[in-house]
Design a protein around this motif. Structure first.
Motif, PDB file in Angstrom:
ATOM      1  N   LEU A  43       0.832  -1.206   0.000  1.00 24.39           N
ATOM      2  CA  LEU A  43       0.000   0.000   0.000  1.00 24.39           C
ATOM      3  C   LEU A  43       0.866   1.255   0.000  1.00 24.39           C
ATOM      4  N   GLN A  44       1.969   1.215   0.747  1.00 26.51           N
ATOM      5  CA  GLN A  44       2.873   2.362   0.782  1.00 26.51           C
ATOM      6  C   GLN A  44       3.507   2.605  -0.581  1.00 26.51           C
ATOM      7  N   LEU A  45       3.833   1.527  -1.273  1.00 22.74           N
ATOM      8  CA  LEU A  45       4.386   1.665  -2.619  1.00 22.74           C
ATOM      9  C   LEU A  45       3.371   2.270  -3.577  1.00 22.74           C
ATOM     10  N   LYS A  46       2.113   1.835  -3.451  1.00 25.97           N
ATOM     11  CA  LYS A  46       1.050   2.386  -4.298  1.00 25.97           C
ATOM     12  C   LYS A  46       0.915   3.890  -4.054  1.00 25.97           C
ATOM     13  N   THR A  47       0.932   4.284  -2.777  1.00 26.52           N
ATOM     14  CA  THR A  47       0.859   5.700  -2.425  1.00 26.52           C
ATOM     15  C   THR A  47       2.066   6.455  -2.976  1.00 26.52           C
ATOM     16  N   TYR A  48       3.243   5.833  -2.873  1.00 30.41           N
ATOM     17  CA  TYR A  48       4.463   6.475  -3.371  1.00 30.41           C
ATOM     18  C   TYR A  48       4.380   6.708  -4.879  1.00 30.41           C
ATOM     19  N   ARG A  49       3.898   5.710  -5.620  1.00 26.75           N
ATOM     20  CA  ARG A  49       3.761   5.861  -7.080  1.00 26.75           C
ATOM     21  C   ARG A  49       2.843   7.050  -7.410  1.00 26.75           C
ATOM     22  N   GLN A  50       1.721   7.111  -6.698  1.00 22.72           N
ATOM     23  CA  GLN A  50       0.783   8.212  -6.925  1.00 22.72           C
ATOM     24  C   GLN A  50       1.432   9.560  -6.600  1.00 22.72           C
ATOM     25  N   SER A  51       2.227   9.566  -5.537  1.00 22.29           N
ATOM     26  CA  SER A  51       2.899  10.805  -5.131  1.00 22.29           C
ATOM     27  C   SER A  51       3.933  11.245  -6.157  1.00 22.29           C
ATOM     28  N   VAL A  52       4.684  10.277  -6.716  1.00 17.26           N
ATOM     29  CA  VAL A  52       5.686  10.602  -7.733  1.00 17.26           C
ATOM     30  C   VAL A  52       5.029  11.302  -8.922  1.00 17.26           C
ATOM     31  N   LEU A  53       3.907  10.774  -9.384  1.00 17.95           N
ATOM     32  CA  LEU A  53       3.208  11.371 -10.524  1.00 17.95           C
ATOM     33  C   LEU A  53       2.625  12.735 -10.158  1.00 17.95           C
ATOM     34  N   LYS A  54       2.118  12.849  -8.943  1.00 15.72           N
ATOM     35  CA  LYS A  54       1.570  14.133  -8.495  1.00 15.72           C
ATOM     36  C   LYS A  54       2.681  15.188  -8.463  1.00 15.72           C
ATOM     37  N   TRP A  55       3.822  14.826  -7.866  1.00 17.70           N
ATOM     38  CA  TRP A  55       4.955  15.764  -7.799  1.00 17.70           C
ATOM     39  C   TRP A  55       5.439  16.150  -9.199  1.00 17.70           C
ATOM     40  N   ALA A  56       5.409  15.153 -10.108  1.00 14.18           N
ATOM     41  CA  ALA A  56       5.909  15.397 -11.469  1.00 14.18           C
ATOM     42  C   ALA A  56       5.161  16.541 -12.132  1.00 14.18           C
ATOM     43  N   PHE A  57       3.811  16.547 -12.005  1.00 19.21           N
ATOM     44  CA  PHE A  57       3.008  17.532 -12.723  1.00 19.21           C
ATOM     45  C   PHE A  57       2.704  18.769 -11.877  1.00 19.21           C
ATOM     46  N   GLU A  58       3.333  18.809 -10.698  1.00 25.62           N
ATOM     47  CA  GLU A  58       3.383  20.049  -9.926  1.00 25.62           C
ATOM     48  C   GLU A  58       4.733  20.743 -10.106  1.00 25.62           C
ATOM     49  N   GLY A  59       5.630  20.067 -10.846  1.00 23.20           N
ATOM     50  CA  GLY A  59       6.952  20.620 -11.090  1.00 23.20           C
ATOM     51  C   GLY A  59       7.960  20.342  -9.999  1.00 23.20           C
ATOM     52  N   LYS A  60       7.596  19.517  -9.014  1.00 15.04           N
ATOM     53  CA  LYS A  60       8.456  19.312  -7.841  1.00 15.04           C
ATOM     54  C   LYS A  60       9.591  18.322  -8.067  1.00 15.04           C
ATOM     55  N   LEU A  61       9.501  17.505  -9.122  1.00 13.45           N
ATOM     56  CA  LEU A  61      10.585  16.566  -9.395  1.00 13.45           C
ATOM     57  C   LEU A  61      11.788  17.272 -10.020  1.00 13.45           C
ATOM     58  N   THR A  62      11.548  18.395 -10.665  1.00 10.87           N
ATOM     59  CA  THR A  62      12.629  19.072 -11.399  1.00 10.87           C
ATOM     60  C   THR A  62      12.877  20.503 -10.921  1.00 10.87           C
ATOM     61  N   ASN A  63      12.144  20.937  -9.922  1.00  7.58           N
ATOM     62  CA  ASN A  63      12.317  22.290  -9.368  1.00  7.58           C
ATOM     63  C   ASN A  63      12.257  22.202  -7.845  1.00  7.58           C
ATOM     64  N   GLU A  64      13.315  22.633  -7.177  1.00  7.50           N
ATOM     65  CA  GLU A  64      13.426  22.450  -5.733  1.00  7.50           C
ATOM     66  C   GLU A  64      12.506  23.361  -4.930  1.00  7.50           C
ATOM     67  N   ASN A  65      12.276  24.553  -5.383  1.00 10.38           N
ATOM     68  CA  ASN A  65      11.609  25.553  -4.538  1.00 10.38           C
ATOM     69  C   ASN A  65      10.185  25.890  -4.978  1.00 10.38           C
ATOM     70  N   VAL A  66       9.513  24.942  -5.584  1.00 14.65           N
ATOM     71  CA  VAL A  66       8.132  25.181  -6.007  1.00 14.65           C
ATOM     72  C   VAL A  66       7.210  25.169  -4.786  1.00 14.65           C
ATOM     73  N   LEU A 108       9.987   5.053 -10.399  1.00 10.41           N
ATOM     74  CA  LEU A 108       9.049   3.938 -10.522  1.00 10.41           C
ATOM     75  C   LEU A 108       9.777   2.624 -10.745  1.00 10.41           C
ATOM     76  N   SER A 109      10.951   2.666 -11.354  1.00  9.00           N
ATOM     77  CA  SER A 109      11.754   1.459 -11.534  1.00  9.00           C
ATOM     78  C   SER A 109      12.180   0.890 -10.185  1.00  9.00           C
ATOM     79  N   VAL A 110      12.576   1.762  -9.273  1.00 15.26           N
ATOM     80  CA  VAL A 110      12.931   1.324  -7.915  1.00 15.26           C
ATOM     81  C   VAL A 110      11.710   0.713  -7.231  1.00 15.26           C
ATOM     82  N   ALA A 111      10.549   1.368  -7.400  1.00 15.03           N
ATOM     83  CA  ALA A 111       9.311   0.846  -6.812  1.00 15.03           C
ATOM     84  C   ALA A 111       8.951  -0.515  -7.395  1.00 15.03           C
TER      85      ALA A 111
END
Length: 418
Positions: A191-214, A384-387
């Motif tokens: 379940l934690q992995l499922k939540t993590y996957r969802q969080s990764v995608l959420k962060w991606a389209f908020e710009g947080k994966l590639t911008n530190e201070n968003v 996601l590969s690590v997950a």
């Protein structure tokens, strides 16, 4: 005749008798579907018996009057044993003290004589038995989709003093308690992995994966929100011919992708297909180019995958062709994976939920600069590969836990535990 018992090993000194001799009744539920109501007496079928319990959360309900008629055939009482006998077979549970309920034909009820055989002991005994028979095969050699009550009645069970039965139950519960705790931890990790996957995608389209201070609720400076139609061609697939199953449409050289092929791609690339169009089929359809993002718009809404070859598909699928200098199809694919639940919510509340091109055209997409899209895709796939690797490890551990459970049961009924 009974189910096969030659693969089950019992302690040599034990006497085996037919299960029927330990029971006052072995029966299944009613063989017809009664009229269902919104509230009333729970009506339990195969889907409601799992994880060693009877679940009442999503069951059907019948009237008290119907229940009174049905229990003349099959009346579950506390610590009787339930066993699923069709569909998914072999799942068991002890009947809880409350509430009262009726049974469908897919579930069998075993009323054991409690003074002769303990319910928990019998349940463990049946679980061990079902682990050892070839449950994928019928007595006659066909696929086992169900087994008959007479097979259950004739099954051989060890006849032991109650004190010895309880000792075995005590030891099994002790060992299984530790094992079940480990399994619960694995399920929590899943379940934690499922939540993590969802969080990764959420962060991606908020710009947080590639911008530190968003900041929360804001996008990076060079990003913008656009309607999908501004950056993408959006068209439904074509399948004009009626009837759609006309044999002359199929069997040619043109891959014909269906919703199941998209689902099986699991959000990646469609590399396989189960059907092809002929020249006639192609003439009434459309050949979409490799790289098209396919999205399902009916039934399972929002399933996506990218064509790895030119292909046709029906109008239950929409094809998305990104403007190549503005939007990467993999970026768009990951966006729709993150957006799937919201997309389902956009579907009109009708009997058969579906979405259409108009709805898709108005979907707002956070658009990163083209070069940053590449970085976002790399970040998503790396994480996601690590997950995925962790998921594989957890799945292996779950299999090992199940194998250990079966091994413990085998030892218990071979006389090696107590």
């Amino acid at each position: 005749m009974g189910l096969e018992t030659n693969k089950v090993t019992y302690k040599k000194s034990w006497t085996l008798v037919k299960l029927n001799e330990f029971c006052t009744r072995i029966s299944d539920g009613v063989h017809f579907k009664p009229e269902y109501i919104n509230e009333g007496i729970p009506f339990i079928s195969v889907k409601d018996v799992y994880n060693d319990k009877v679940h009442f959360d999503n069951c059907k309900y019948i009237s008290l009057e119907a229940h009174k008629e049905l229990i003349k055939r099959c009346f579950p009482e506390k610590d009787d044993i339930l066993i699923t006998k069709s569909g998914t077979i072999g799942r068991m549970a002890l009947v809880p003290e409350k509430p009262e309920f009726s049974l469908f034909v897919s579930v069998a009820l075993i009323k054991n004589i409690k003074e002769r055989i303990d319910s928990k002991f019998l349940k463990f005994c049946l679980e061990n038995f079902l682990n050892h028979i070839n449950i994928a095969q019928d007595i006659k050699g066909g696929l086992l989709k169900n087994f008959h009550l007479e097979d259950i009645r004739q099954t051989l069970i060890p006849q032991l003093p109650i004190s010895e039965q309880l000792n075995i139950v005590l030891k099994l519960e002790e060992l299984f308690s530790e094992l079940d705790k480990g399994i619960e931890d694995l399920k929590t990790a899943q379940l934690q992995l499922k939540t993590y996957r969802q969080s990764v995608l959420k962060w991606a389209f908020e710009g947080k994966l590639t911008n530190e201070n968003v900041k929360d609720g804001a996008l990076p400076k060079e990003w913008k929100i656009v309607d999908l139609k501004e950056v993408c061609e959006i068209k439904r697939g074509k399948s004009k011919h009626r009837p759609r199953n006309a044999p002359e449409l199929y069997g040619g050289n043109y891959p014909f992708i269906q919703t199941g092929d998209i689902r099986n791609a699991n959000g990646g690339y469609i590399k396989r297909y189960s059907q092809t169009y002929s020249e006639i089929g192609l003439a009434q359809s459309k050949l979409w180019p490799k790289g098209t993002l396919c999205i399902t718009i009916a039934a399972n809404i929002g399933e996506t995958a990218i064509l790895d070859f030119d292909a046709c598909f029906p109008d239950s699928v929409v094809g998305l062709l990104s403007k190549s200098d503005v939007l990467l199809n993999k970026y768009l694919n990951y966006f729709f994976i993150s957006f799937k639940q919201k997309l389902e919510e956009l579907a009109p509340a009708t009997a058969q939920k579906n979405i259409n091109v108009d709805i898709l055209e108005k979907v707002n997409i956070p658009l990163a600069p083209f070069t940053e899209q590449l970085k976002i895709i790399q970040e998503i796939e790396s994480r996601l590969s690590v997950a995925d690797k962790m998921e594989e490890s957890i799945a292996q551990s779950m299999q090992q836990a199940e194998a250990l459970r079966q091994s413990i049961l085998k030892k218990a009924f071979s006389g090696e535990l107590v």
